[in-house]
Design a protein around this motif. Structure first.
Motif, PDB file in Angstrom:
ATOM      1  N   ASP A   3      22.160  -2.852  46.799  1.00 27.86           N
ATOM      2  CA  ASP A   3      20.853  -2.713  46.166  1.00 27.86           C
ATOM      3  C   ASP A   3      19.840  -3.622  46.839  1.00 27.86           C
ATOM      4  O   ASP A   3      20.151  -4.740  47.221  1.00 27.86           O
ATOM      5  CB  ASP A   3      20.932  -3.071  44.682  1.00 27.86           C
ATOM      6  N   ARG A   4      18.618  -3.130  46.982  1.00 23.58           N
ATOM      7  CA  ARG A   4      17.541  -3.950  47.529  1.00 23.58           C
ATOM      8  C   ARG A   4      16.713  -4.576  46.425  1.00 23.58           C
ATOM      9  O   ARG A   4      15.989  -5.523  46.667  1.00 23.58           O
ATOM     10  CB  ARG A   4      16.627  -3.099  48.407  1.00 23.58           C
ATOM     11  N   PHE A   5      16.794  -4.029  45.211  1.00 23.08           N
ATOM     12  CA  PHE A   5      15.994  -4.518  44.099  1.00 23.08           C
ATOM     13  C   PHE A   5      16.890  -4.779  42.900  1.00 23.08           C
ATOM     14  O   PHE A   5      17.887  -4.096  42.710  1.00 23.08           O
ATOM     15  CB  PHE A   5      14.936  -3.474  43.704  1.00 23.08           C
ATOM     16  N   ARG A  19      15.588  -8.105  47.823  1.00 22.97           N
ATOM     17  CA  ARG A  19      16.472  -8.749  48.788  1.00 22.97           C
ATOM     18  C   ARG A  19      15.795  -8.741  50.145  1.00 22.97           C
ATOM     19  O   ARG A  19      15.432  -7.712  50.689  1.00 22.97           O
ATOM     20  CB  ARG A  19      17.806  -8.018  48.878  1.00 22.97           C
ATOM     21  N   LYS A  20      15.601  -9.919  50.689  1.00 19.67           N
ATOM     22  CA  LYS A  20      15.008 -10.066  52.024  1.00 19.67           C
ATOM     23  C   LYS A  20      16.090 -10.576  52.963  1.00 19.67           C
ATOM     24  O   LYS A  20      16.798 -11.524  52.651  1.00 19.67           O
ATOM     25  CB  LYS A  20      13.860 -11.087  51.993  1.00 19.67           C
ATOM     26  N   SER A  21      16.207  -9.920  54.102  1.00 12.91           N
ATOM     27  CA  SER A  21      17.192 -10.374  55.080  1.00 12.91           C
ATOM     28  C   SER A  21      16.473 -10.897  56.314  1.00 12.91           C
ATOM     29  O   SER A  21      15.424 -10.403  56.694  1.00 12.91           O
ATOM     30  CB  SER A  21      18.143  -9.240  55.456  1.00 12.91           C
ATOM     31  N   ALA A  22      17.089 -11.884  56.920  1.00 10.03           N
ATOM     32  CA  ALA A  22      16.509 -12.499  58.113  1.00 10.03           C
ATOM     33  C   ALA A  22      17.391 -12.236  59.326  1.00 10.03           C
ATOM     34  O   ALA A  22      17.657 -13.123  60.117  1.00 10.03           O
ATOM     35  CB  ALA A  22      16.333 -13.992  57.883  1.00 10.03           C
ATOM     36  N   GLY A  23      17.895 -11.031  59.431  1.00  9.07           N
ATOM     37  CA  GLY A  23      18.712 -10.692  60.593  1.00  9.07           C
ATOM     38  C   GLY A  23      20.124 -10.301  60.222  1.00  9.07           C
ATOM     39  O   GLY A  23      20.549  -9.202  60.510  1.00  9.07           O
ATOM     40  N   ALA A  25      23.450 -10.322  57.231  1.00  5.25           N
ATOM     41  CA  ALA A  25      23.692 -10.252  55.788  1.00  5.25           C
ATOM     42  C   ALA A  25      23.899 -11.641  55.190  1.00  5.25           C
ATOM     43  O   ALA A  25      23.604 -11.868  54.025  1.00  5.25           O
ATOM     44  CB  ALA A  25      24.900  -9.371  55.498  1.00  5.25           C
ATOM     45  N   LEU A  26      24.387 -12.565  55.984  1.00  2.00           N
ATOM     46  CA  LEU A  26      24.609 -13.920  55.482  1.00  2.00           C
ATOM     47  C   LEU A  26      23.293 -14.650  55.215  1.00  2.00           C
ATOM     48  O   LEU A  26      23.249 -15.587  54.433  1.00  2.00           O
ATOM     49  CB  LEU A  26      25.461 -14.724  56.459  1.00  2.00           C
ATOM     50  N   ASP A  27      22.221 -14.221  55.896  1.00  2.00           N
ATOM     51  CA  ASP A  27      20.929 -14.866  55.727  1.00  2.00           C
ATOM     52  C   ASP A  27      20.092 -14.233  54.620  1.00  2.00           C
ATOM     53  O   ASP A  27      18.961 -14.643  54.401  1.00  2.00           O
ATOM     54  CB  ASP A  27      20.132 -14.800  57.034  1.00  2.00           C
ATOM     55  N   ALA A  28      20.632 -13.228  53.932  1.00  2.00           N
ATOM     56  CA  ALA A  28      19.869 -12.518  52.903  1.00  2.00           C
ATOM     57  C   ALA A  28      19.624 -13.428  51.705  1.00  2.00           C
ATOM     58  O   ALA A  28      20.456 -14.254  51.347  1.00  2.00           O
ATOM     59  CB  ALA A  28      20.615 -11.275  52.460  1.00  2.00           C
ATOM     60  N   ALA A  29      18.458 -13.264  51.102  1.00  2.00           N
ATOM     61  CA  ALA A  29      18.100 -14.051  49.918  1.00  2.00           C
ATOM     62  C   ALA A  29      17.324 -13.158  48.957  1.00  2.00           C
ATOM     63  O   ALA A  29      16.638 -12.225  49.361  1.00  2.00           O
ATOM     64  CB  ALA A  29      17.239 -15.243  50.323  1.00  2.00           C
ATOM     65  N   TRP A  30      17.450 -13.429  47.676  1.00  2.00           N
ATOM     66  CA  TRP A  30      16.699 -12.703  46.658  1.00  2.00           C
ATOM     67  C   TRP A  30      15.398 -13.439  46.397  1.00  2.00           C
ATOM     68  O   TRP A  30      15.389 -14.629  46.111  1.00  2.00           O
ATOM     69  CB  TRP A  30      17.500 -12.593  45.363  1.00  2.00           C
ATOM     70  N   VAL A  31      14.275 -12.716  46.498  1.00  2.00           N
ATOM     71  CA  VAL A  31      12.947 -13.286  46.295  1.00  2.00           C
ATOM     72  C   VAL A  31      12.334 -12.632  45.066  1.00  2.00           C
ATOM     73  O   VAL A  31      12.313 -11.407  44.948  1.00  2.00           O
ATOM     74  CB  VAL A  31      12.053 -13.034  47.534  1.00  2.00           C
ATOM     75  N   SER A  32      11.821 -13.442  44.145  1.00  2.00           N
ATOM     76  CA  SER A  32      11.203 -12.915  42.934  1.00  2.00           C
ATOM     77  C   SER A  32       9.779 -12.453  43.220  1.00  2.00           C
ATOM     78  O   SER A  32       9.021 -13.123  43.910  1.00  2.00           O
ATOM     79  CB  SER A  32      11.168 -13.996  41.848  1.00  2.00           C
ATOM     80  N   LEU A  33       9.438 -11.273  42.691  1.00  2.00           N
ATOM     81  CA  LEU A  33       8.065 -10.784  42.816  1.00  2.00           C
ATOM     82  C   LEU A  33       7.169 -11.373  41.744  1.00  2.00           C
ATOM     83  O   LEU A  33       5.976 -11.139  41.745  1.00  2.00           O
ATOM     84  CB  LEU A  33       8.045  -9.253  42.712  1.00  2.00           C
TER      85      LEU A  33
END
Length: 55
Positions: A3-5, A19-23, A25-33
């Protein structure tokens, strides 16, 4: 498929997370809107994001 949301209650507010990824899957983080005191409004934002993702 992941899931992305997601939507979650934090205290007295509802948050929609993206879910924002920086390259990798290990760098993925959940960002609150942002938080909203109304569950209905937060659910509408969540459903709109899911609907838009398919386009």
């Amino acid at each position: 498929m992941t899931d992305r949301f997601k939507i979650a209650a934090k205290g007295k507010t509802w948050h929609v997370f993206v879910r924002k990824s920086a390259g990798t899957a290990l760098d993925a983080a959940w960002v609150s809107l942002g938080g909203c005191p109304s569950q209905i409004v937060a659910m509408r934002v969540y459903m709109a994001l899911n609907a838009r993702e398919g386009r």
